[in-house]
Motif scaffolding. Structure first.
Motif, mmCIF file in Angstrom:
data_model
loop_
_atom_site.group_PDB
_atom_site.id
_atom_site.type_symbol
_atom_site.label_atom_id
_atom_site.label_comp_id
_atom_site.label_asym_id
_atom_site.label_seq_id
_atom_site.Cartn_x
_atom_site.Cartn_y
_atom_site.Cartn_z
ATOM 1 N N PRO A 1 38.097 37.932 36.731
ATOM 2 C CA PRO A 1 37.729 36.528 36.882
ATOM 3 C C PRO A 1 38.519 35.626 35.936
ATOM 4 N N ASP A 2 39.391 36.191 35.115
ATOM 5 C CA ASP A 2 40.055 35.400 34.082
ATOM 6 C C ASP A 2 41.407 34.831 34.480
ATOM 7 N N GLU B 1 35.552 42.697 33.061
ATOM 8 C CA GLU B 1 35.604 41.941 34.306
ATOM 9 C C GLU B 1 34.233 41.902 34.971
ATOM 10 N N ASN B 2 33.430 42.918 34.718
ATOM 11 C CA ASN B 2 32.090 42.969 35.296
ATOM 12 C C ASN B 2 31.013 42.745 34.257
ATOM 13 N N SER C 1 34.355 33.132 31.305
ATOM 14 C CA SER C 1 33.817 34.251 32.106
ATOM 15 C C SER C 1 32.846 35.146 31.341
ATOM 16 N N TYR D 1 33.301 31.098 34.968
ATOM 17 C CA TYR D 1 34.415 31.960 35.349
ATOM 18 C C TYR D 1 35.635 31.098 35.647
ATOM 19 N N VAL D 2 36.800 31.618 35.334
ATOM 20 C CA VAL D 2 38.034 30.895 35.652
ATOM 21 C C VAL D 2 38.283 30.972 37.155
ATOM 22 N N ILE D 3 38.102 32.151 37.708
ATOM 23 C CA ILE D 3 38.311 32.348 39.136
ATOM 24 C C ILE D 3 36.983 32.797 39.745
ATOM 25 N N ASN D 4 36.549 32.079 40.740
ATOM 26 C CA ASN D 4 35.236 32.366 41.324
ATOM 27 C C ASN D 4 35.351 32.984 42.707
ATOM 28 N N ASP D 5 34.417 33.833 43.018
ATOM 29 C CA ASP D 5 34.348 34.412 44.359
ATOM 30 C C ASP D 5 33.784 33.382 45.325
ATOM 31 N N LYS D 6 34.121 33.574 46.603
ATOM 32 C CA LYS D 6 33.523 32.732 47.640
ATOM 33 C C LYS D 6 32.353 33.487 48.261
ATOM 34 N N TYR D 7 31.220 32.840 48.304
ATOM 35 C CA TYR D 7 30.042 33.468 48.897
ATOM 36 C C TYR D 7 29.739 32.768 50.214
#
Ligand code: CU
Ligand code: CU
Lengths: 572, 370
Positions: free
Chosen positions: A132-133, B271-272, B289, B296-302
């Motif tokens: 996620p970073d 990461e988790n 994060s 979080y810097v990068i987010n998942d799409k739900y």
């Protein structure tokens, strides 16, 4: 009038431009050559591997054989695998990155000079996964330059970081494809301890190895590894002991049996070899990365000159991308369990000992000398048949799935078919008799399903490697005298389809990449012409409507003139 | 010809509608973000609360530990009788004593240590014994402050007494117990591993003794980065446990306000969720994060899935259908009450204004052209 001027100008331009274009199209475009200086070239051998590792040497009392490949295994790692991490000095242990409890060898139960209680600790490690970073993968493992499919492996329990160091995102050298080759002896009391360091449940199924179906408590002790029949899912953070005492020899497999259709393909599969029980038979318990066995068992040393472990695998790109799309394990589980359809899958990457060509040249060549007997243990963990072919040699199939084939009926051939999960033991005889060997050379071996020699459909790639005779090995362990320079395959650009590999076949680069035409290509030319014609008509129509009065005036003027002239003629 | 004003009037109705939806969306979005923020806050608070309660929880922990102990013992009796005694006498007395006194059995297991060395192989362990001597004696650095033992603990970058150049003295002595494991991730949906706390705050120049207790049956790490390299090799302070046990280490933080990354570097553990920060003084920039703490810097799409659901029950009793319908309607259709009503009122007041403005603007150009 200004409008008229415009019109004239456009028409003039058209009439000049069209023939000019036509003239340019007579000559085809020049060849565009990719300058080698513009490529991200990698050294052919991994610069992080010391050349001294190739030498025959003794560490911790373990006589380690010479390795002739360019990227040999770390000798300290072999010493640890032979003696056990409990029986070596802390200094040697720290050179391996293994955890102090990874391989525990104790108790010479039968009194024959070697330990008979063997404990092996495996972790579940994700390679080329998501974070996620930042945009990018971690820890990275290239199967070929720049090719990083997401994967899971059983890895020997390590110590410290999962990357080379804090600044690097490259995986520690113990964390790699394939899952390590395990070697134990008949009669050993073996405990494989699976420590689930991963975010999904996993198990171990011992395929072909003599093991009990289940133990009393499915939480603590493992059996057949099947969550539906023999035990529970091994959840993240839990560990489980798979204890067995094998009674039969052979080349076998171990793999995860949770959602096997995806987990096995992801890389949770390795070879496990049960060796004959012999006195003083200290085995190289782990062969990380497979390939050359630098400390073969007593029985193998008696009968063969060298031994190689060859683990073939294949991957569907779409499956391996799933773990790179999401960070949340629930989304990964959704895609893997419910959306991914293996019946629609196609294999894209073909690996031998975790790597594709050209990296196979670094560590998975079979080096040979004339008149040798070489043991090859071959496993196919892909989901399709493997048609392994050896150039220049016909080898003999001695064992199927670990069971010896009747010696009188053994088959000698040059294409060896391996069904999914099948293992073959081959004897490669390098006697130059026109049958077993055609003589010294650099002889390829590869999958003869032609897609197997590609990486995502591009050749050369896939599981190609070579049987290389000593005479043809250069000082760094690479095949010499190959037809073409292999360095261009050690670039990310080649694998990104950006390097026209035939550009250097001759001086003029007759089969390089064509550039674009100078001027306009015929299609654009036609489009432009049509556009111009339309534009001119548009202008005309506008003029006619806007200047209705003038046009009408002009028309009537013209008509009267005509009429007048007619009239005058008539009058004449 | 139609009068322009009539046209403008006709356009008003749909425009009001559009405006409304936009406004509602905006307020809804705003209040949603607000809600998330406050949720994070509450989580954070409970976390700190947890920390306070830890000592009271000790009993519960011990109980749990007992379980793991038990498992290991079964392991043990199965195959390790012979070395059991030997081991104890042979090498790790001091270590064990320390463990016992230091943390009331919460060190959990003596684990695989028992299985380690084969009879007659003690010479092999000399190097390690030396390391122990150092460790328990004057605590001097072994190699580059890198201590690893066959028991399964691993300490790197330990610093007892070297003051950072920015400090004139130790400001305070503190001990912090950090627990790590899957159970601490349960409160964060979509997270697998975690420390029991996500943030620690200390004074500049404090000397911290960390007790890292791994509560899983796998390896975990407590790894800190970004420390001054003249004191800490590679700028790292690192504690590692190969299994469920405790490892302790001491370090001194510099004087500068800084926020340090703490994580477990096993693939996918950080990461988790196994990520936290140490805030020294007023701290520096937050580490991204960290579950429940930083975005979080990068987010998942739900995406919503149409999955079969069991009807809601309220304390086991079914709600009567009318209340259920009403609450369901509000739950489904009105995301957040309070603030969105304020937005709605605001919207109602402003809407006519907007409409007039737009009507005016529309009229203007038309007047120009005609
Ligand atoms: Cu699995
Ligand atoms: Cu961890």
């Amino acid at each position: 009038m200004p409008t008229r001027c415009y019109l004239m100008a456009i028409l003039a331009a058209c009439s000049i431009a069209l023939p000019l274009n036509a003239q340019a199209s007579l000559k085809l475009p020049e060849t565009v050559k990719v300058n080698p200086a513009a490529l991200n070239s990698e050294p052919i051998c991994d610069p992080k591997i010391s050349p001294s590792w190739r030498k025959a040497q003794v560490i911790e009392g373990v006589k380690i054989r010479e390795s002739k490949v360019c990227d040999p295994d770390n000798p300290a790692l072999i010493a640890a695998a032979v003696k056990g991490t409990n029986n070596i000095s802390m200094a040697t242990l720290m050179e391996t990155d293994l955890s102090p409890d990874t391989i525990i060898k104790t108790d010479d139960i039968d009194g024959d000079g070697d330990p008979d209680r063997i404990t092996i600790k495996l972790e579940v490690i994700e390679l080329n996964g998501r974070t996620p970073d930042f945009e990018g993968l971690i820890p990275t493992f290239d199967i070929a330059p720049g090719i990083q499919p997401g994967a899971w492996v059983f890895a020997p329990k390590t110590s410290g970081m999962s990357t080379e160091n804090f600044e690097s995102i490259r995986a520690n050298s113990l964390l790699r494809l394939p899952s390590p080759v395990i070697r134990v002896e008949v009669g050993d009391i073996v405990q494989i301890v699976l420590e689930n360091t991963h975010y999904l449940p996993h198990t171990i199924h011992l395929h072909g190895v003599d093991h009990p179906f289940t133990h009393a408590d499915g939480h603590v002790a493992g059996g057949d590894g099947v969550p539906q029949t023999s035990e529970m899912f091994l959840m993240p953070g839990e560990s489980r002991v798979y204890e067995f005492q094998p009674r039969q020899t052979g080349t076998m497999l171990y793999h995860c049996h949770v959602q096997t259709h995806t987990h096995l393909a992801m890389g949770l599969v390795g070879m496990i070899i049960i060796e004959e029980n012999r006195p003083n038979n200290w085995l190289q318990t782990l062969n990380v990365g497979g390939g050359h066995v630098r400390y073969p068992s007593v029985a193998i040393q008696e009968e063969f000159d060298e031994e190689f472990d060859l683990h073939f695998h294949a991957m569907d790109k779409e499956l391996h991308e799933i773990i790179q799309k999401y960070n949340d394990p629930r989304l990964i589980a959704r895609d893997m369990n419910r959306l991914y359809d293996i019946t629609d899958s196609t294999e894209d990457y073909f690996i031998l000992n975790g790597m594709s060509f050209p990296y196979t040249l670094r560590e998975s060549i079979i080096f040979a000398e004339p008149d040798q007997k070489i043991k090859l243990r071959v496993a196919n963990s892909a989901s399709e048949m493997l048609a392994l072919h050896t150039h220049g040699h016909k080898a003999t199939i001695t064992h199927y799935d670990g069971v010896e084939h009747n010696p009188a009926a053994q088959i000698t051939r040059d294409v060896y078919a391996l069904a999914p999960a099948q293992r073959l033991d081959l004897t490669l005889n390098t006697t130059n008799d026109g049958l077993h060997s055609y003589g010294e050379g650099i002889w390829l071996f590869h999958d003869h399903r032609e897609k197997g020699i590609t990486t995502d459909g591009m050749n050369p790639g896939g599981n190609v490697s070579a049987i290389v005779y000593k005479k043809y090995l250069n000082e760094i362990g690479l095949p010499k005298g190959m037809g073409v320079d292999v360095s261009k395959y050690f670039t990310q650009e080649f694998h990104a389809r950006k390097l026209p590999i035939w550009q250097d076949l001759d001086e003029s680069g007759s089969l390089g990449a064509p550039g674009v035409r100078s001027g306009i290509d015929p299609e654009t030319q036609e489009t432009v012409t049509n556009l111009l014609i339309g534009f001119v008509f548009g202008l005309l129509i506008y003029l006619i409507i806007a200047k209705k009065q003038q046009v009408r005036g002009a028309m009537t003027g013209a008509l009267t003139k005509l009429r007048g002239s007619k009239g005058s003629k008539a009058n004449d | 010809m139609r009068s322009p004003s009539l046209e403008a009037q006709k356009g008003v109705k749909p425009m009001i509608k559009q405006l409304f939806t936009i406004l509602i969306c905006m307020t809804a979005f705003g209040s949603h973000a607000f809600a998330q923020d406050s949720a994070d806050h509450s989580q954070h608070e409970t976390m700190q609360h947890d920390a306070h309660e830890h000592d009271d929880d000790a009993h519960e922990h011990d109980d749990h530990d007992h379980d793991t102990d038990h498992d290991d013992h079964t392991d043990h009796s199965a195959h390790d009788h012979s070395e059991h005694d030997m081991d104890h006498s042979a090498h790790d007395h001091s270590k064990h004593e320390m463990d016992h006194s230091d943390h009331d059995h919460s060190g959990m297991t003596h684990g695989d240590g028992h299985m380690m060395d084969a009879p007659g192989d003690h010479s092999m362990l000399h190097g390690e014994d030396d390391a122990h001597a150092h460790h328990h004696g004057d605590h001097h650095h072994h190699h580059d402050g890198h201590l690893m033992d066959h028991e399964g603990t691993h300490i790197m970058g330990q610093n007892f007494d070297k003051l950072p150049s920015s400090c004139t003295s130790i400001s305070e002595e503190i001990e912090i117990t950090v627990r790590g494991g899957t159970k601490y991730a349960k409160k964060f949906p979509g997270v697998t591993f975690a420390f029991d706390q996500q943030e620690w705050r200390v004074k500049p120049c404090s000397r911290i003794t960390w007790h890292f207790i791994n509560e899983d049956n796998i390896r975990h790490q407590f790894m800190m980065h970004g420390l001054p390299r003249y004191l800490y090799n590679l700028g790292m302070f690192h504690l590692e446990n190969t299994g469920p046990r405790k490892v302790s280490g001491t370090m001194i933080v510099p004087a500068a306000d800084e926020t340090y990354l703490v994580h477990c570097d096993i693939s996918q553990h950080m990461e988790n969720g196994m990520k936290a920060q140490l805030v020294v003084g007023n701290g520096g920039e937050d580490i991204p994060s960290i579950p429940g703490l930083t975005p979080y810097v990068i987010n998942d799409k739900y995406e919503a899935e149409d999955l079969p659901q069991v009807p809601d029950t309220d304390n086991g009793k079914e709600k009567d259908s009318l209340t259920k319908q009403v609450t369901d309607f509000f739950n489904d259709n009105v995301p957040i009450a309070g603030i969105s009503f304020v937005g709605l009122l605001f919207g109602l007041v402003c809407a006519p204004l907007f409409v007039r403005m737009i009507a005016l603007r529309k009229r203007k150009p038309e007047e120009d052209t005609v």
